[in-house]
Design a protein around this motif. Sequence first.
Motif, PDB file in Angstrom:
ATOM      1  N   TYR A  87     -31.964  11.236   4.361  1.00 49.66           N
ATOM      2  CA  TYR A  87     -31.659  12.263   3.375  1.00 49.66           C
ATOM      3  C   TYR A  87     -31.398  11.541   2.042  1.00 49.66           C
ATOM      4  O   TYR A  87     -30.591  10.617   1.986  1.00 49.66           O
ATOM      5  CB  TYR A  87     -30.374  13.011   3.725  1.00 49.66           C
ATOM      6  CG  TYR A  87     -30.404  13.871   4.957  1.00 49.66           C
ATOM      7  CD1 TYR A  87     -30.920  15.165   4.920  1.00 49.66           C
ATOM      8  CD2 TYR A  87     -29.860  13.410   6.151  1.00 49.66           C
ATOM      9  CE1 TYR A  87     -30.914  15.972   6.041  1.00 49.66           C
ATOM     10  CE2 TYR A  87     -29.836  14.215   7.283  1.00 49.66           C
ATOM     11  CZ  TYR A  87     -30.369  15.490   7.223  1.00 49.66           C
ATOM     12  OH  TYR A  87     -30.343  16.290   8.332  1.00 49.66           O
ATOM     13  N   VAL A  88     -32.058  11.971   0.985  1.00 52.71           N
ATOM     14  CA  VAL A  88     -31.749  11.454  -0.348  1.00 52.71           C
ATOM     15  C   VAL A  88     -30.930  12.534  -1.046  1.00 52.71           C
ATOM     16  O   VAL A  88     -31.399  13.657  -1.248  1.00 52.71           O
ATOM     17  CB  VAL A  88     -33.017  11.129  -1.154  1.00 52.71           C
ATOM     18  CG1 VAL A  88     -32.644  10.557  -2.515  1.00 52.71           C
ATOM     19  CG2 VAL A  88     -33.902  10.150  -0.378  1.00 52.71           C
ATOM     20  N   ILE A  89     -29.691  12.198  -1.381  1.00 50.36           N
ATOM     21  CA  ILE A  89     -28.741  13.182  -1.912  1.00 50.36           C
ATOM     22  C   ILE A  89     -28.178  12.692  -3.243  1.00 50.36           C
ATOM     23  O   ILE A  89     -27.742  11.540  -3.354  1.00 50.36           O
ATOM     24  CB  ILE A  89     -27.599  13.424  -0.910  1.00 50.36           C
ATOM     25  CG1 ILE A  89     -28.153  14.097   0.356  1.00 50.36           C
ATOM     26  CG2 ILE A  89     -26.488  14.268  -1.527  1.00 50.36           C
ATOM     27  CD1 ILE A  89     -27.124  14.300   1.450  1.00 50.36           C
ATOM     28  N   ASP A  90     -28.191  13.567  -4.237  1.00 55.98           N
ATOM     29  CA  ASP A  90     -27.528  13.290  -5.504  1.00 55.98           C
ATOM     30  C   ASP A  90     -26.133  13.901  -5.474  1.00 55.98           C
ATOM     31  O   ASP A  90     -25.961  15.079  -5.107  1.00 55.98           O
ATOM     32  CB  ASP A  90     -28.319  13.869  -6.676  1.00 55.98           C
ATOM     33  CG  ASP A  90     -29.390  12.921  -7.194  1.00 55.98           C
ATOM     34  OD1 ASP A  90     -29.330  11.726  -6.851  1.00 55.98           O
ATOM     35  OD2 ASP A  90     -30.276  13.376  -7.936  1.00 55.98           O
ATOM     36  N   ALA A  91     -25.141  13.091  -5.855  1.00 51.88           N
ATOM     37  CA  ALA A  91     -23.763  13.559  -5.972  1.00 51.88           C
ATOM     38  C   ALA A  91     -23.372  13.510  -7.444  1.00 51.88           C
ATOM     39  O   ALA A  91     -23.453  12.453  -8.078  1.00 51.88           O
ATOM     40  CB  ALA A  91     -22.835  12.684  -5.137  1.00 51.88           C
ATOM     41  N   PHE A  92     -22.973  14.658  -7.984  1.00 48.82           N
ATOM     42  CA  PHE A  92     -22.598  14.759  -9.395  1.00 48.82           C
ATOM     43  C   PHE A  92     -21.085  14.934  -9.496  1.00 48.82           C
ATOM     44  O   PHE A  92     -20.509  15.795  -8.820  1.00 48.82           O
ATOM     45  CB  PHE A  92     -23.303  15.948 -10.051  1.00 48.82           C
ATOM     46  CG  PHE A  92     -24.803  15.851 -10.028  1.00 48.82           C
ATOM     47  CD1 PHE A  92     -25.481  15.172 -11.028  1.00 48.82           C
ATOM     48  CD2 PHE A  92     -25.541  16.430  -9.001  1.00 48.82           C
ATOM     49  CE1 PHE A  92     -26.874  15.074 -11.012  1.00 48.82           C
ATOM     50  CE2 PHE A  92     -26.924  16.341  -8.969  1.00 48.82           C
ATOM     51  CZ  PHE A  92     -27.592  15.657  -9.978  1.00 48.82           C
ATOM     52  N   ALA A  93     -20.445  14.129 -10.337  1.00 48.35           N
ATOM     53  CA  ALA A  93     -18.991  14.165 -10.456  1.00 48.35           C
ATOM     54  C   ALA A  93     -18.515  15.535 -10.917  1.00 48.35           C
ATOM     55  O   ALA A  93     -19.081  16.140 -11.834  1.00 48.35           O
ATOM     56  CB  ALA A  93     -18.520  13.091 -11.432  1.00 48.35           C
ATOM     57  N   LYS A  94     -17.458  16.032 -10.272  1.00 48.28           N
ATOM     58  CA  LYS A  94     -16.841  17.275 -10.694  1.00 48.28           C
ATOM     59  C   LYS A  94     -16.137  17.058 -12.032  1.00 48.28           C
ATOM     60  O   LYS A  94     -15.710  15.952 -12.351  1.00 48.28           O
ATOM     61  CB  LYS A  94     -15.830  17.747  -9.653  1.00 48.28           C
ATOM     62  CG  LYS A  94     -16.454  18.136  -8.322  1.00 48.28           C
ATOM     63  CD  LYS A  94     -15.384  18.566  -7.316  1.00 48.28           C
ATOM     64  CE  LYS A  94     -16.007  18.955  -5.987  1.00 48.28           C
ATOM     65  NZ  LYS A  94     -14.965  19.321  -4.972  1.00 48.28           N
ATOM     66  N   GLU A  95     -16.035  18.129 -12.793  1.00 43.83           N
ATOM     67  CA  GLU A  95     -15.381  18.045 -14.095  1.00 43.83           C
ATOM     68  C   GLU A  95     -13.938  17.580 -13.921  1.00 43.83           C
ATOM     69  O   GLU A  95     -13.210  18.089 -13.056  1.00 43.83           O
ATOM     70  CB  GLU A  95     -15.422  19.410 -14.791  1.00 43.83           C
ATOM     71  CG  GLU A  95     -14.921  19.381 -16.216  1.00 43.83           C
ATOM     72  CD  GLU A  95     -15.087  20.716 -16.910  1.00 43.83           C
ATOM     73  OE1 GLU A  95     -14.642  20.829 -18.073  1.00 43.83           O
ATOM     74  OE2 GLU A  95     -15.653  21.647 -16.295  1.00 43.83           O
ATOM     75  N   ASP A  96     -13.542  16.601 -14.703  1.00 42.57           N
ATOM     76  CA  ASP A  96     -12.182  16.051 -14.706  1.00 42.57           C
ATOM     77  C   ASP A  96     -11.828  15.271 -13.441  1.00 42.57           C
ATOM     78  O   ASP A  96     -10.663  14.915 -13.244  1.00 42.57           O
ATOM     79  CB  ASP A  96     -11.132  17.156 -14.927  1.00 42.57           C
ATOM     80  CG  ASP A  96     -11.302  17.856 -16.276  1.00 42.57           C
ATOM     81  OD1 ASP A  96     -11.705  17.165 -17.240  1.00 42.57           O
ATOM     82  OD2 ASP A  96     -11.045  19.058 -16.360  1.00 42.57           O
ATOM     83  N   ALA A  97     -12.801  14.983 -12.577  1.00 40.69           N
ATOM     84  CA  ALA A  97     -12.517  14.174 -11.391  1.00 40.69           C
ATOM     85  C   ALA A  97     -12.230  12.730 -11.814  1.00 40.69           C
ATOM     86  O   ALA A  97     -12.908  12.200 -12.708  1.00 40.69           O
ATOM     87  CB  ALA A  97     -13.700  14.199 -10.432  1.00 40.69           C
ATOM     88  N   PRO A  98     -11.236  12.083 -11.203  1.00 39.70           N
ATOM     89  CA  PRO A  98     -10.870  10.709 -11.588  1.00 39.70           C
ATOM     90  C   PRO A  98     -11.812   9.688 -10.940  1.00 39.70           C
ATOM     91  O   PRO A  98     -11.423   8.953 -10.031  1.00 39.70           O
ATOM     92  CB  PRO A  98      -9.439  10.583 -11.050  1.00 39.70           C
ATOM     93  CG  PRO A  98      -9.434  11.460  -9.840  1.00 39.70           C
ATOM     94  CD  PRO A  98     -10.349  12.623 -10.157  1.00 39.70           C
ATOM     95  N   VAL A  99     -13.053   9.652 -11.423  1.00 45.96           N
ATOM     96  CA  VAL A  99     -14.064   8.797 -10.802  1.00 45.96           C
ATOM     97  C   VAL A  99     -14.725   7.904 -11.844  1.00 45.96           C
ATOM     98  O   VAL A  99     -14.659   8.165 -13.044  1.00 45.96           O
ATOM     99  CB  VAL A  99     -15.145   9.639 -10.078  1.00 45.96           C
ATOM    100  CG1 VAL A  99     -14.532  10.424  -8.923  1.00 45.96           C
ATOM    101  CG2 VAL A  99     -15.857  10.581 -11.046  1.00 45.96           C
ATOM    102  N   VAL A 100     -15.371   6.853 -11.348  1.00 41.91           N
ATOM    103  CA  VAL A 100     -16.065   5.898 -12.213  1.00 41.91           C
ATOM    104  C   VAL A 100     -17.484   6.358 -12.504  1.00 41.91           C
ATOM    105  O   VAL A 100     -17.961   6.265 -13.638  1.00 41.91           O
ATOM    106  CB  VAL A 100     -16.094   4.509 -11.552  1.00 41.91           C
ATOM    107  CG1 VAL A 100     -16.943   3.530 -12.364  1.00 41.91           C
ATOM    108  CG2 VAL A 100     -14.680   3.979 -11.367  1.00 41.91           C
ATOM    109  N   TRP A 101     -18.159   6.871 -11.480  1.00 46.05           N
ATOM    110  CA  TRP A 101     -19.595   7.146 -11.580  1.00 46.05           C
ATOM    111  C   TRP A 101     -19.849   8.619 -11.840  1.00 46.05           C
ATOM    112  O   TRP A 101     -19.320   9.485 -11.141  1.00 46.05           O
ATOM    113  CB  TRP A 101     -20.303   6.711 -10.299  1.00 46.05           C
ATOM    114  CG  TRP A 101     -19.900   5.332  -9.869  1.00 46.05           C
ATOM    115  CD1 TRP A 101     -19.185   4.982  -8.761  1.00 46.05           C
ATOM    116  CD2 TRP A 101     -20.170   4.101 -10.559  1.00 46.05           C
ATOM    117  NE1 TRP A 101     -18.995   3.630  -8.713  1.00 46.05           N
ATOM    118  CE2 TRP A 101     -19.588   3.059  -9.800  1.00 46.05           C
ATOM    119  CE3 TRP A 101     -20.858   3.788 -11.739  1.00 46.05           C
ATOM    120  CZ2 TRP A 101     -19.659   1.729 -10.194  1.00 46.05           C
ATOM    121  CZ3 TRP A 101     -20.922   2.461 -12.135  1.00 46.05           C
ATOM    122  CH2 TRP A 101     -20.336   1.450 -11.362  1.00 46.05           C
ATOM    123  N   SER A 102     -20.687   8.926 -12.830  1.00 48.77           N
ATOM    124  CA  SER A 102     -21.012  10.323 -13.115  1.00 48.77           C
ATOM    125  C   SER A 102     -22.021  10.881 -12.113  1.00 48.77           C
ATOM    126  O   SER A 102     -22.032  12.075 -11.836  1.00 48.77           O
ATOM    127  CB  SER A 102     -21.560  10.464 -14.534  1.00 48.77           C
ATOM    128  OG  SER A 102     -22.783   9.755 -14.668  1.00 48.77           O
TER     129      SER A 102
END
Length: 245
Positions: free
Chosen positions: A144-159
């Motif tokens: 499965y090739v899956i794109d994960a997009f950061a939620k708004e205001d999530a404390p993450v490094v990768w968009s």
Amino acid sequence: MFVLTCLTANAHANEALTAFEVVERSDQQMRGESSYTESTMKIVRPTWTRSMSMKSWTKGQDLSLVLITAPAKDKGSASLKRYREMWNWLPSIERVVKIAPSMLGQSWMGSDFTNDDLINQSSIVVDYHHQIVEKEAFDGEVMYVIDAFAKEDAPVVWSRVRLWISESSYLQRKVAFYDEFDELVNTMSTYDVQEMGGRLIATRMEMVPADKPDQKTEMITHAAQFDFDISDDFFSQQQMKALRD
């Protein structure tokens, strides 16, 4: 025959998984309800290499602890995650350093892994929206090739994070990390799938920076256990300071 065909079609439809369900199963496959691993990290640069040995523990998605056991100059250093808070213990100066959100993208122990990669791995489940892009082969398996997009205001490094997850084992076999400009920063690939602790795991992973293809960090897992009893109290600053090889 018509009824049988309809029942079969419905069964297959019920088996279809959403992108979130695939990512959630992948996270569960790699860590279980709890996990313990012993591994070696090898940092490769054009003119030098160095290795570190470590032990790590996790419980659920919110608790993790990593202990450096070698070399001597780094021995006893530890990283702790409790829910949304993270700390490093530096025994050489006897100091606990809290990892602010702005530090999540910094290199962990001089490697190509970030603080976020090592001690906040389950963030991919809770801090992102997921979308199946396609299916393709990697290392002889259907992914499965899956794109994960950061939620708004999530404390993450990768968009954005693109994941290649095995259709059969749900292991993450490849992961591409993108910054806020949607430019590729790092790519992690995993190999040598073996059974350890009663489940399949990829025992070797490589993290390669997009702009520095002549360097990489390799992580090799030597031992693993899963789904054992461990107290939440184990994941504490006191335990982080007290742990020994």
